[in-house]
Write a protein that holds these residues in place. Structure first.
Motif, PDB file in Angstrom:
ATOM      1  N   GLU A   1      33.121  38.328  31.876  1.00 55.11           N
ATOM      2  CA  GLU A   1      33.400  38.947  33.404  1.00 55.11           C
ATOM      3  C   GLU A   1      33.710  37.468  34.431  1.00 55.11           C
ATOM      4  N   ASP A   2      33.092  36.275  33.924  1.00 51.38           N
ATOM      5  CA  ASP A   2      33.285  35.294  34.796  1.00 51.38           C
ATOM      6  C   ASP A   2      34.783  34.825  34.686  1.00 51.38           C
ATOM      7  N   VAL A   3      35.141  34.807  33.438  1.00 52.38           N
ATOM      8  CA  VAL A   3      36.610  34.375  33.123  1.00 52.38           C
ATOM      9  C   VAL A   3      37.561  35.240  34.020  1.00 52.38           C
ATOM     10  N   HIS A   4      37.227  36.676  33.651  1.00 48.22           N
ATOM     11  CA  HIS A   4      38.155  37.829  34.294  1.00 48.22           C
ATOM     12  C   HIS A   4      38.319  37.396  35.898  1.00 48.22           C
ATOM     13  N   SER A   5      37.137  37.325  36.550  1.00 49.93           N
ATOM     14  CA  SER A   5      37.020  37.243  38.028  1.00 49.93           C
ATOM     15  C   SER A   5      37.903  35.886  38.278  1.00 49.93           C
ATOM     16  N   LYS A   6      37.873  34.916  37.494  1.00 51.59           N
ATOM     17  CA  LYS A   6      38.459  33.662  38.115  1.00 51.59           C
ATOM     18  C   LYS A   6      40.062  33.902  37.918  1.00 51.59           C
ATOM     19  N   VAL A   7      40.465  34.599  36.924  1.00 50.72           N
ATOM     20  CA  VAL A   7      41.735  34.882  36.874  1.00 50.72           C
ATOM     21  C   VAL A   7      42.279  35.732  37.926  1.00 50.72           C
ATOM     22  N   ILE A   8      41.761  36.874  38.438  1.00 48.07           N
ATOM     23  CA  ILE A   8      41.931  37.328  39.377  1.00 48.07           C
ATOM     24  C   ILE A   8      41.924  36.558  40.912  1.00 48.07           C
ATOM     25  N   GLU A   9      41.023  35.612  40.984  1.00 49.04           N
ATOM     26  CA  GLU A   9      40.730  34.897  42.352  1.00 49.04           C
ATOM     27  C   GLU A   9      42.096  33.945  42.402  1.00 49.04           C
ATOM     28  N   ALA A  10      42.403  33.388  41.217  1.00 53.10           N
ATOM     29  CA  ALA A  10      43.793  32.228  41.052  1.00 53.10           C
ATOM     30  C   ALA A  10      45.069  33.014  41.543  1.00 53.10           C
ATOM     31  N   VAL A  11      45.046  34.296  41.082  1.00 54.79           N
ATOM     32  CA  VAL A  11      46.380  34.958  41.174  1.00 54.79           C
ATOM     33  C   VAL A  11      46.246  35.405  42.703  1.00 54.79           C
ATOM     34  N   LYS A  12      44.986  36.028  43.267  1.00 53.80           N
ATOM     35  CA  LYS A  12      45.126  36.368  44.547  1.00 53.80           C
ATOM     36  C   LYS A  12      45.432  35.058  45.711  1.00 53.80           C
ATOM     37  N   LYS A  13      45.159  34.050  45.336  1.00 56.72           N
ATOM     38  CA  LYS A  13      45.468  32.820  46.254  1.00 56.72           C
ATOM     39  C   LYS A  13      46.975  32.828  46.112  1.00 56.72           C
ATOM     40  N   ILE A  14      47.764  33.005  45.245  1.00 55.09           N
ATOM     41  CA  ILE A  14      49.220  33.030  45.025  1.00 55.09           C
ATOM     42  C   ILE A  14      49.796  34.139  45.688  1.00 55.09           C
ATOM     43  N   TYR A  15      49.192  35.478  45.735  1.00 58.47           N
ATOM     44  CA  TYR A  15      49.665  36.479  46.087  1.00 58.47           C
ATOM     45  C   TYR A  15      48.740  37.362  46.576  1.00 58.47           C
ATOM     46  N   PRO A  16      48.255  36.990  48.011  1.00 56.08           N
ATOM     47  CA  PRO A  16      47.139  37.562  48.601  1.00 56.08           C
ATOM     48  C   PRO A  16      47.645  39.125  49.080  1.00 56.08           C
ATOM     49  N   ASP A  17      48.711  39.453  49.296  1.00 53.28           N
ATOM     50  CA  ASP A  17      49.136  40.753  49.657  1.00 53.28           C
ATOM     51  C   ASP A  17      49.325  41.754  48.735  1.00 53.28           C
ATOM     52  N   TYR A  18      49.393  41.270  47.457  1.00 52.39           N
ATOM     53  CA  TYR A  18      49.472  42.386  46.187  1.00 52.39           C
ATOM     54  C   TYR A  18      48.021  42.905  45.789  1.00 52.39           C
ATOM     55  N   TYR A  19      48.137  44.048  45.460  1.00 52.86           N
ATOM     56  CA  TYR A  19      46.992  44.530  44.524  1.00 52.86           C
ATOM     57  C   TYR A  19      46.988  44.271  43.199  1.00 52.86           C
ATOM     58  N   ILE A  20      46.160  43.681  42.673  1.00 48.39           N
ATOM     59  CA  ILE A  20      46.057  42.918  41.132  1.00 48.39           C
ATOM     60  C   ILE A  20      45.171  43.650  40.370  1.00 48.39           C
ATOM     61  N   THR A  21      45.629  44.096  39.234  1.00 48.07           N
ATOM     62  CA  THR A  21      44.787  44.606  38.034  1.00 48.07           C
ATOM     63  C   THR A  21      45.016  43.842  37.161  1.00 48.07           C
ATOM     64  N   VAL A  22      43.667  43.369  36.396  1.00 49.22           N
ATOM     65  CA  VAL A  22      43.881  42.623  35.333  1.00 49.22           C
ATOM     66  C   VAL A  22      42.895  43.213  34.047  1.00 49.22           C
ATOM     67  N   GLN A  23      43.545  43.522  32.963  1.00 46.71           N
ATOM     68  CA  GLN A  23      42.794  44.124  31.897  1.00 46.71           C
ATOM     69  C   GLN A  23      42.315  42.888  30.875  1.00 46.71           C
ATOM     70  N   ALA A  24      41.155  42.729  30.652  1.00 46.64           N
ATOM     71  CA  ALA A  24      40.617  41.710  29.615  1.00 46.64           C
ATOM     72  C   ALA A  24      40.397  42.326  28.196  1.00 46.64           C
ATOM     73  N   ASP A  25      41.205  41.686  27.400  1.00 44.92           N
ATOM     74  CA  ASP A  25      41.393  42.026  25.898  1.00 44.92           C
ATOM     75  C   ASP A  25      40.566  40.774  25.077  1.00 44.92           C
ATOM     76  N   SER A  26      39.983  41.194  23.870  1.00 45.55           N
ATOM     77  CA  SER A  26      39.250  40.320  22.967  1.00 45.55           C
ATOM     78  C   SER A  26      40.500  39.826  22.017  1.00 45.55           C
ATOM     79  N   ASP A  27      40.167  38.660  21.370  1.00 44.18           N
ATOM     80  CA  ASP A  27      41.083  38.003  20.489  1.00 44.18           C
ATOM     81  C   ASP A  27      41.019  38.802  19.316  1.00 44.18           C
ATOM     82  N   PHE A  28      41.573  40.028  19.008  1.00 44.86           N
ATOM     83  CA  PHE A  28      41.355  40.795  17.956  1.00 44.86           C
ATOM     84  C   PHE A  28      42.180  40.301  16.797  1.00 44.86           C
ATOM     85  N   SER A  29      43.511  39.569  16.898  1.00 45.39           N
ATOM     86  CA  SER A  29      44.263  39.249  15.977  1.00 45.39           C
ATOM     87  C   SER A  29      45.174  38.113  16.317  1.00 45.39           C
ATOM     88  N   ASP A  30      45.649  37.463  15.366  1.00 47.02           N
ATOM     89  CA  ASP A  30      46.735  36.330  15.555  1.00 47.02           C
ATOM     90  C   ASP A  30      47.980  36.864  16.072  1.00 47.02           C
TER      91      ASP A  30
END
Length: 368
Positions: free
Chosen positions: A339-368
């Motif tokens: 959850e912490d990694v997920h939040s940091k990614v959203i925050e980082a993108v928000k800084k670049i594009y504050p006017d956009y609504y951002i949806t980020v799906q967190a996936d696990s590393d299921f396969s190479d």
């Protein structure tokens, strides 16, 4: 010959061989008062039971799918492999107890040349049987056979120590019987635990081989217009019985009809080339008509990938008119807090594009 018949044939060969070996060793061990040879004979007897269990498991795994088990009964082979591990463990513990008793109450063995010949013959027979069964197990993708083959090779190794003990007593008068029995028992117990761990791992669900998953994704991307294949999840329903699901990234201009045709082509090609049944194919749309969206994609990907534990960014789509951005990130299992990694990614993108609504799906590393 079918896979089921091949496994049963190999198992029957193992049963016949081990019955003869166990019989000879029990007689020789009893006559020579050798606890080590008796322990070895007990192990051979357990191998007979292991082969019988393998046959039963193969028959159960070969049962057709039904309403209660729509994916078949293939996992029964993993359960029987676990049972074989338990049989081997029991044989090891039994031999360990008997060896410990002989240390406390020692009995002098009575070896002869005939004893040595039988032990040597047993070692050779076990090496040949072990190599044959293990190779067939790898060829037929049978954990039960691979476990039985590994056990037979282990038997050959421990039988060699019995031979060493016989030679040491006959030529040097040193009685290593009980201690060799202890050593053999410990080796058998360790082998059983290793087998059980390997089988249990498959029952729980292992990460599939990297070479296989990459090959499947390459097969998928052979379809013209498919930008990438992501979120490949393979579920194991028994040896050679894999089912999967995957997301593909396609142009946002494709119609439902076009996607349907390409999805069916991909399913057929993966089934033929990789022998995997894809049960579902999800869709990611790829911006193809907006240069601004492509630029945003590059900036967002760079920002997200700069965050620790983020392994991949995919499924990106941006609507410049609606001011929305959506994408998926693959997070390393090593991340202490997803959850912490997920939040940091959203925050980082928000800084670049504050006017956009951002949806980020967190996936696990299921396969190479």
């Amino acid at each position: 010959m079918s896979r089921e018949k091949s496994i049963i044939r190999v198992s029957i060969i193992g049963i016949i061989t081990n019955i003869f070996l166990a019989g000879f060793k029990f007689v020789v061990g009893f006559m020579a008062h050798s606890v080590a040879i008796m322990a070895d004979a007990t192990n051979n007897a357990s191998d007979v039971l292991s082969s019988v269990v393998t046959i039963i498991g193969t028959k159960l795994a070969g049962l057709p799918a039904d309403k209660s088990h729509p994916f078949g009964h293939g996992r029964a082979e993993y359960l029987t492999a676990a049972v074989i591990s338990g049989i081997v463990l029991y044989a090891g513990i039994t031999a360990l107890i008997e060896s410990a008793e002989r240390i406390i109450w020692p009995v002098e063995p009575e070896y002869s040349t005939a004893t040595l010949i039988i032990v040597v013959a047993g070692v050779i027979a076990k090496i040949l049987l072990g190599r044959y069964v293990k190779l067939q197990g790898e060829k037929l993708s049978s954990d039960s056979l691979k476990n039985s083959g590994s056990d037979a090779l282990m038997d050959a190794a421990v039988s060699s120590t019995t031979l060493i003990g016989a030679v040491a007593f006959m030529f040097f008068g040193v009685n290593l019987e009980a201690w060799l029995g202890m050593f053999i028992s410990v080796m058998i117990i360790k082998a059983a635990i290793d087998m059980f761990r390997e089988t249990t791992s498959k029952i729980l669900g292992e990460r599939e081989d990297s070479e296989l998953t990459r090959s499947i994704k390459e097969t998928i991307c052979e379809s013209e217009g498919v930008y990438g294949a992501y979120d490949l999840i393979l579920t194991n329903y028994g040896p050679d019985k894999l089912m999967g699901s995957v997301h593909i990234e396609v142009p946002d201009t494709w119609t439902a009809g076009k996607i349907d045709v390409v999805s069916r082509e991909i399913m057929h090609r993966v089934a033929v080339k990789n022998h995997i049944a894809l049960a579902a194919i999800g869709i990611y749309s790829h911006n193809t008509t907006s240069a601004e969206a492509s630029e945003i994609r590059e900036n967002v990907t760079r920002s997200a990938m700069s965050q620790k534990y983020v392994l991949q960014v995919h499924g990106f789509y941006c609507s410049v008119s609606d001011k929305t951005i959506r994408f998926d990130i693959v997070i390393d299992f090593a991340a202490p807090n997803v959850e912490d990694v997920h939040s940091k990614v959203i925050e980082a993108v928000k800084k670049i594009y504050p006017d956009y609504y951002i949806t980020v799906q967190a996936d696990s590393d299921f396969s190479d």
